[in-house]
Design a protein around this motif. Structure first.
Motif, mmCIF file in Angstrom:
data_model
loop_
_atom_site.group_PDB
_atom_site.id
_atom_site.type_symbol
_atom_site.label_atom_id
_atom_site.label_comp_id
_atom_site.label_asym_id
_atom_site.label_seq_id
_atom_site.Cartn_x
_atom_site.Cartn_y
_atom_site.Cartn_z
ATOM 1 N N LEU A 38 0.818 -1.211 0.000
ATOM 2 C CA LEU A 38 0.000 0.000 0.000
ATOM 3 C C LEU A 38 0.853 1.264 0.000
ATOM 4 O O LEU A 38 0.413 2.319 -0.437
ATOM 5 N N LYS A 53 4.675 6.442 -3.286
ATOM 6 C CA LYS A 53 3.314 6.163 -3.754
ATOM 7 C C LYS A 53 2.512 5.639 -2.571
ATOM 8 O O LYS A 53 2.970 4.757 -1.839
ATOM 9 N N ASP A 55 -1.367 4.239 -1.537
ATOM 10 C CA ASP A 55 -2.676 3.781 -1.997
ATOM 11 C C ASP A 55 -3.758 4.726 -1.451
ATOM 12 O O ASP A 55 -3.727 5.090 -0.271
ATOM 13 N N SER A 57 -6.622 4.261 -0.441
ATOM 14 C CA SER A 57 -7.399 3.739 0.688
ATOM 15 C C SER A 57 -6.806 4.159 2.035
ATOM 16 O O SER A 57 -7.493 4.089 3.060
#
Length: 106
Positions: A38, A53, A55, A57
């Motif tokens: 993630l 990076k 995620d 969520s």
């Protein structure tokens, strides 16, 4: 005297190879992951962070501390991989020179 000149020549060759290695380490990139992918941190073998990076969520205000922990974990994972890549390159460079273990050259 010939031994001394040979050592000087070998030292000059090592210095040239070290410069080439330093240049190469700028181009080697590793990725550190955490949270089952993630969070991803990409850095050079010299430790320069190139990208992070996250995620989407994980973008929740009430989970900020989790995200911060995952960022630290991913960066540390990338740093360990960068150090391993650097050690591998150094070993390849100095392996045949018969230098004592732990001798820092960089």
């Amino acid at each position: 005297m010939a031994d001394f000149l040979g050592m000087m020549k070998q030292a000059a060759q090592l210095q040239s190879k070290m410069k080439a290695l330093q240049d190469e380490l700028d181009t080697i990139e590793v990725e550190g992951l955490s949270g089952a992918g993630l969070v991803n941190v990409r850095m050079t073998a010299k430790g320069e962070v190139k990208a992070v990076k996250i995620d989407p969520s994980l973008m929740k205000a009430d989970e900020r501390e989790i995200l911060e922990d995952l960022l630290v974990t991913a960066q540390n994972d990338a740093r360990r991989k960068a150090e391993a890549a650097m050690q591998e390159k150094m070993q390849a460079l100095t392996g045949g020179l018969g230098l004592p273990p732990g001798l820092g050259l960089g």
